[in-house]
Motif scaffolding. Structure first.
Motif, PDB file in Angstrom:
ATOM      1  N   VAL A 148     -26.020   6.559  54.766  1.00 28.77           N
ATOM      2  CA  VAL A 148     -26.298   7.640  53.812  1.00 28.77           C
ATOM      3  C   VAL A 148     -25.294   7.492  52.664  1.00 28.77           C
ATOM      4  O   VAL A 148     -24.093   7.653  52.870  1.00 28.77           O
ATOM      5  CB  VAL A 148     -26.154   9.033  54.468  1.00 28.77           C
ATOM      6  N   CYS A 149     -25.788   7.124  51.499  1.00 30.52           N
ATOM      7  CA  CYS A 149     -24.882   6.837  50.383  1.00 30.52           C
ATOM      8  C   CYS A 149     -25.447   7.370  49.076  1.00 30.52           C
ATOM      9  O   CYS A 149     -26.648   7.576  48.943  1.00 30.52           O
ATOM     10  CB  CYS A 149     -24.728   5.339  50.150  1.00 30.52           C
ATOM     11  N   VAL A 150     -24.549   7.519  48.096  1.00 29.72           N
ATOM     12  CA  VAL A 150     -25.001   7.799  46.741  1.00 29.72           C
ATOM     13  C   VAL A 150     -25.610   6.504  46.206  1.00 29.72           C
ATOM     14  O   VAL A 150     -24.951   5.471  46.182  1.00 29.72           O
ATOM     15  CB  VAL A 150     -23.829   8.227  45.837  1.00 29.72           C
ATOM     16  N   GLY A 151     -26.885   6.557  45.799  1.00 27.53           N
ATOM     17  CA  GLY A 151     -27.593   5.328  45.410  1.00 27.53           C
ATOM     18  C   GLY A 151     -27.311   4.879  44.003  1.00 27.53           C
ATOM     19  O   GLY A 151     -28.236   4.500  43.275  1.00 27.53           O
ATOM     20  N   LEU A 152     -26.067   4.940  43.582  1.00 27.25           N
ATOM     21  CA  LEU A 152     -25.719   4.475  42.237  1.00 27.25           C
ATOM     22  C   LEU A 152     -24.735   3.335  42.379  1.00 27.25           C
ATOM     23  O   LEU A 152     -23.770   3.427  43.127  1.00 27.25           O
ATOM     24  CB  LEU A 152     -25.068   5.611  41.428  1.00 27.25           C
ATOM     25  N   CYS A 153     -25.000   2.275  41.660  1.00 25.91           N
ATOM     26  CA  CYS A 153     -24.119   1.113  41.688  1.00 25.91           C
ATOM     27  C   CYS A 153     -22.702   1.548  41.311  1.00 25.91           C
ATOM     28  O   CYS A 153     -22.514   2.280  40.329  1.00 25.91           O
ATOM     29  CB  CYS A 153     -24.636   0.082  40.699  1.00 25.91           C
TER      30      CYS A 153
ATOM     31  N   ASP B 119     -20.667   4.780  47.364  1.00 27.07           N
ATOM     32  CA  ASP B 119     -19.883   5.953  47.769  1.00 27.07           C
ATOM     33  C   ASP B 119     -20.705   6.800  48.729  1.00 27.07           C
ATOM     34  O   ASP B 119     -21.934   6.832  48.654  1.00 27.07           O
ATOM     35  CB  ASP B 119     -19.517   6.780  46.533  1.00 27.07           C
ATOM     36  N   ILE B 120     -20.005   7.476  49.625  1.00 28.36           N
ATOM     37  CA  ILE B 120     -20.681   8.333  50.597  1.00 28.36           C
ATOM     38  C   ILE B 120     -20.431   9.787  50.203  1.00 28.36           C
ATOM     39  O   ILE B 120     -19.290  10.157  49.920  1.00 28.36           O
ATOM     40  CB  ILE B 120     -20.147   8.039  52.015  1.00 28.36           C
ATOM     41  N   PRO B 121     -21.495  10.590  50.125  1.00 26.48           N
ATOM     42  CA  PRO B 121     -21.308  11.989  49.706  1.00 26.48           C
ATOM     43  C   PRO B 121     -20.683  12.790  50.847  1.00 26.48           C
ATOM     44  O   PRO B 121     -20.820  12.419  52.015  1.00 26.48           O
ATOM     45  CB  PRO B 121     -22.735  12.457  49.428  1.00 26.48           C
TER      46      PRO B 121
ATOM     47  N   ARG C   7     -18.794   2.895  58.069  1.00 29.52           N
ATOM     48  CA  ARG C   7     -19.587   3.480  56.991  1.00 29.52           C
ATOM     49  C   ARG C   7     -20.813   4.230  57.488  1.00 29.52           C
ATOM     50  O   ARG C   7     -21.332   5.085  56.791  1.00 29.52           O
ATOM     51  CB  ARG C   7     -20.091   2.388  56.032  1.00 29.52           C
ATOM     52  N   LEU C   8     -21.328   3.810  58.666  1.00 28.72           N
ATOM     53  CA  LEU C   8     -22.584   4.389  59.136  1.00 28.72           C
ATOM     54  C   LEU C   8     -22.349   5.757  59.775  1.00 28.72           C
ATOM     55  O   LEU C   8     -21.289   6.021  60.330  1.00 28.72           O
ATOM     56  CB  LEU C   8     -23.235   3.437  60.137  1.00 28.72           C
TER      57      LEU C   8
ATOM     58  N   ALA D 134      -9.887   9.303  54.673  1.00 33.71           N
ATOM     59  CA  ALA D 134      -8.552   8.877  55.070  1.00 33.71           C
ATOM     60  C   ALA D 134      -8.522   7.374  55.337  1.00 33.71           C
ATOM     61  O   ALA D 134      -7.545   6.693  55.014  1.00 33.71           O
ATOM     62  CB  ALA D 134      -8.113   9.654  56.308  1.00 33.71           C
ATOM     63  N   ASP D 135      -9.629   6.844  55.896  1.00 32.55           N
ATOM     64  CA  ASP D 135      -9.678   5.403  56.198  1.00 32.55           C
ATOM     65  C   ASP D 135      -9.980   4.557  54.968  1.00 32.55           C
ATOM     66  O   ASP D 135     -10.049   3.334  55.055  1.00 32.55           O
ATOM     67  CB  ASP D 135     -10.769   5.118  57.252  1.00 32.55           C
ATOM     68  N   GLY D 136     -10.226   5.198  53.862  1.00 30.43           N
ATOM     69  CA  GLY D 136     -10.535   4.444  52.650  1.00 30.43           C
ATOM     70  C   GLY D 136     -11.934   3.834  52.673  1.00 30.43           C
ATOM     71  O   GLY D 136     -12.203   2.852  51.980  1.00 30.43           O
ATOM     72  N   VAL D 137     -12.833   4.399  53.483  1.00 30.75           N
ATOM     73  CA  VAL D 137     -14.198   3.874  53.551  1.00 30.75           C
ATOM     74  C   VAL D 137     -14.958   4.220  52.266  1.00 30.75           C
ATOM     75  O   VAL D 137     -15.776   3.456  51.780  1.00 30.75           O
ATOM     76  CB  VAL D 137     -14.923   4.462  54.780  1.00 30.75           C
ATOM     77  N   THR D 138     -14.663   5.396  51.734  1.00 31.89           N
ATOM     78  CA  THR D 138     -15.348   5.827  50.511  1.00 31.89           C
ATOM     79  C   THR D 138     -14.362   6.571  49.628  1.00 31.89           C
ATOM     80  O   THR D 138     -13.316   7.026  50.089  1.00 31.89           O
ATOM     81  CB  THR D 138     -16.544   6.745  50.831  1.00 31.89           C
ATOM     82  N   LEU D 139     -14.706   6.675  48.353  1.00 31.39           N
ATOM     83  CA  LEU D 139     -13.940   7.532  47.460  1.00 31.39           C
ATOM     84  C   LEU D 139     -14.573   8.909  47.502  1.00 31.39           C
ATOM     85  O   LEU D 139     -15.717   9.073  47.900  1.00 31.39           O
ATOM     86  CB  LEU D 139     -14.012   6.987  46.039  1.00 31.39           C
ATOM     87  N   LYS D 140     -13.807   9.903  47.055  1.00 34.13           N
ATOM     88  CA  LYS D 140     -14.347  11.250  46.987  1.00 34.13           C
ATOM     89  C   LYS D 140     -15.400  11.315  45.874  1.00 34.13           C
ATOM     90  O   LYS D 140     -15.161  10.841  44.780  1.00 34.13           O
ATOM     91  CB  LYS D 140     -13.203  12.207  46.651  1.00 34.13           C
ATOM     92  N   VAL D 141     -16.579  11.869  46.221  1.00 32.46           N
ATOM     93  CA  VAL D 141     -17.575  12.050  45.141  1.00 32.46           C
ATOM     94  C   VAL D 141     -17.854  13.523  44.935  1.00 32.46           C
ATOM     95  O   VAL D 141     -17.781  14.298  45.846  1.00 32.46           O
ATOM     96  CB  VAL D 141     -18.930  11.342  45.424  1.00 32.46           C
TER      97      VAL D 141
END
Ligand code: HEM
Ligand code: FES
Lengths: 188, 404
Positions: free
Chosen positions: A110-115, A156-158, A99-100, A181-188
């Motif tokens: 670095v992430c979207v700061g929304l729950c 989620d990661i932008p 994730r990092l 591809a690794d499923g670490v984040t969804l598309k935002v």
């Protein structure tokens, strides 16, 4: 008889014309509610990554959404291994490393700061090194991995592109595609 | 060809062209109301009047309100509240009415449930009533967005996020509803349109349908008696008004109705002048800020029970629970398997069901207001489960109910 079949034909013909018109108007109405091109075009933000300090959460803004930037300290990178995710039942370390973002030899969250539950902004607790969402009590660790439900997944990661010490949000890159591809984040 | 004669009076002139006498007879003077009803039957009229109050106060607010993310907050909190002569009055009337209307709607609904007024030809009254409930909910929510304060913004964020449909991650749908990635100008503008035009139009149409649905079955009564309106109205028209079980809607019944309306209005304006604050969330006096969430996001009190149903569960189950709570009341006439359209007090287990449902919804409402922690969240959880259990039990307990 002749009359009524002619009327029947007229009825069907009108029905066909009205049907086409109805579908066309529905499409126009749908398109009118789409986000405007100007809204879509304003979707890029550039960050200078050299300015952040360890274990100090900074909230940036991208597409009107808060972006959490959290530079990881040596200690944070190590202690992550002990966290368990309530969702997956595994230690979060495996997920954390993926994730990092590694920029200039340092690690950043670095992430979207929304729950990911219903979109409140969780608060960061530097002493506990975790995020707590006040809305329904969801929790995340210092790499943005969820540790307590109801949120179904980590932050989620932008889409991002690393350019030296600069980070462009809103533009994709091979690193980001790999995360998807690794499923670490969804598309935002 | 229709035959017109020289009019003898303005009334006759209108009557020839519009049939006002027939209309008046069908809708008012020969619309029969049973005598054995109580003040709870005035709630419908109170609702109609409160809708009128909302409309009038809304028109005055509309003259200074600015549907723009930079101007909206000040146009309400500064222009209307401080500059416009009596602007504060319209705002407080509008806010109090929007809140009180739900109190009356709930009383009206539970009156219908208690007396079984959703059965035996009254199903359409119930269904049109529920459509009104949904329309009023949408109207209240869209109106809540307009001052563009912190609660407006974050309630807008959280509620529109429901449309990502949990595990389906329908972000495209959410962005389509908002017209942006987050609630912003496009969002405010379209909710403004919904609030001042489309939903009020729908409400007016639905009120007409609701009244139309009442005309043939007539209102129920507090004894669950099957009144023969043909026979009773004949008695009345023949002059035997004492022994007839019905009275005219106009003027007889309306006089009673307006008495209750009068008492309600005194209570209403008492709230407007001395306790308007209950309808104004203090958090919404901070301007919208997309980078800062209020500590607790909760909806207005009238949505709390359905919000609490969602809270104890994981996203997907919670969404299903929420959707269930939103629509289940529609099905009441069909889930109640008993033919008895009598007061709940004479219906055995159903009486317990009625009070359990009422108390459960009050508990859900209370738990929705407090922070979701500790024993509150446990009580909320059980109250939510009770809500579902009651609905599942309903067809069974009513199926075996004794015919009265
Ligand atoms: C919010 C707008 C509403 C207005 C203006 C309205 C108005 C009225 C009026 C004037 C009556 C006749 C008088 C009375 O029995 O109170 C009535 C009856 C009724 N309404 Fe509503 N109503 C509204 C909402 C609802 C809702 C949300 C429900 C429940 C789903 C509902 C269910 C009923 C039922 C079952 C009756 C028949 C009562 C009986 O026969 O005894 N109404 N309504
Ligand atoms: S929005 Fe964060 S836990 Fe529900």
């Amino acid at each position: 008889m002749k009359n009524s079949s002619r009327r029947g034909f007229m009825g069907k013909a009108f029905g066909a014309v009205a049907g086409v018109g109805a579908v066309a108007s529905l499409y126009a109405m749908k398109r009118s509610w789409d986000p405007l091109p100007s809204v879509k075009a304003a979707g890029f933000t550039t960050l200078d990554m050299s300015e952040y300090k360890e274990n100090e959460l900074v909230v940036e803004k991208w597409r009107g959404k808060p972006i959490f930037v959290l530079k990881q300290s040596k200690e944070m990178l190590d202690t992550e291994d002990k966290n368990m995710s309530e969702i997956t039942g595994k230690t979060t370390s495996a997920m954390d490393k993926k994730r990092l973002l590694k920029i200039g030899g340092e690690y950043y969250m670095v992430c979207v700061g929304l729950c990911t539950h219903l979109g409140c902004i969780p608060g960061y607790r530097p002493d506990k090194k975790d995020f707590l969402c006040a809305c329904h009590g969801g929790m995340y660790d210092d790499a943005g991995m969820v540790t307590k439900s109801p949120p179904p997944r980590g932050f989620d990661i932008p889409p991002f592109k690393i350019d030296g010490m600069k980070l462009v949000l809103g533009e994709s890159s091979p690193e980001y595609e790999k995360m998807l591809a690794d499923g670490v984040t969804l598309k935002v | 060809m229709a035959h017109f004669t020289k009019a003898t009076s303005l009334h006759d002139w209108m009557n020839q062209r519009l049939g006002v006498d027939t209309l008046n007879r069908v809708l008012a003077t020969e619309y029969w109301i049973p005598k054995n009803i109580n003040f709870l039957w005035a709630m419908g009229m109170i609702l109609a009047i409160t809708f009128g109050i909302l409309l009038i106060s809304g028109i005055f607010l509309l003259m200074y309100y600015q549907p723009n993310v930079h101007l909206a907050f000040d146009s309400v909190n500064y222009t209307i509240m401080q500059e416009v002569g009596y602007g504060w009055l319209w705002r407080h009337v509008h806010g109090v009415a929007a809140s009180v209307v739900f109190l009356i709607i709930y009383i009206h609904m539970f009156t219908g449930i208690y007396y079984g007024s959703y059965k035996k030809g009254r199903e359409m009254i119930w269904i049109s009533g529920m459509l009104l409930f949904v329309a009023f909910s949408a109207e209240a929510f869209s109106g809540y967005m307009l001052p563009w304060g912190q609660m407006s913004y974050w309630a807008g964020m959280v509620i529109t996020n429901l449309f990502s449909l949990g595990g389906l991650h329908a972000n495209g749908l959410v962005e389509w509803i908002r017209g942006d990635y987050v609630p912003a100008q496009a969002f405010l503008n379209r909710f403004f349109m919904l609030h001042v035009l489309l939903i009020p139009l729908a409400i007016i149409g639905l009120i007409a349908l609701h009244f139309g649905a009442l005309r043939i079955p007539h209102v129920n009564n507090q004894d669950g008696e099957e009144v023969d309106f043909e026979v009773e109205s004949k008695k009345y028209l023949a002059g035997d008004t004492k022994n007839s079980k019905v009275i005219r809607f106009m003027n007889d019944f309306l006089a009673k109705d307006m008495m209750v309306v009068g008492i309600y209005l005194i209570f209403f304006f008492y709230l407007v002048f001395y306790h308007y604050d209950f309808a104004m969330d203090p958090v919404n006096f901070d301007p919208a800020n997309g980078l800062h969430t209020p500590t607790h996001i909760y909806p207005e009190w009238y949505f709390l029970w359905s919000y609490e149903v969602l809270r104890p569960f994981s996203t997907n189950v919670g969404l299903i629970a929420f959707a269930f709570a939103q629509v289940i009341f529609f099905f009441l006439p069909f889930l109640d398997r008993s033919p008895n359209a009598v007061p709940a007090s004479r219906r055995g287990l159903f009486q317990i069901w009625f009070w359990a449902m009422l108390v459960d919804m009050i508990v859900l409402t209370a738990m929705g207001k407090v922070p979701p922690e500790g024993s509150f969240s446990v009580i909320g959880h059980y109250a939510a489960l009770t809500f579902f259990a009651l609905w599942i039990a309903l067809p069974f307990i009513t199926k075996f109910e004794k015919k009265v």
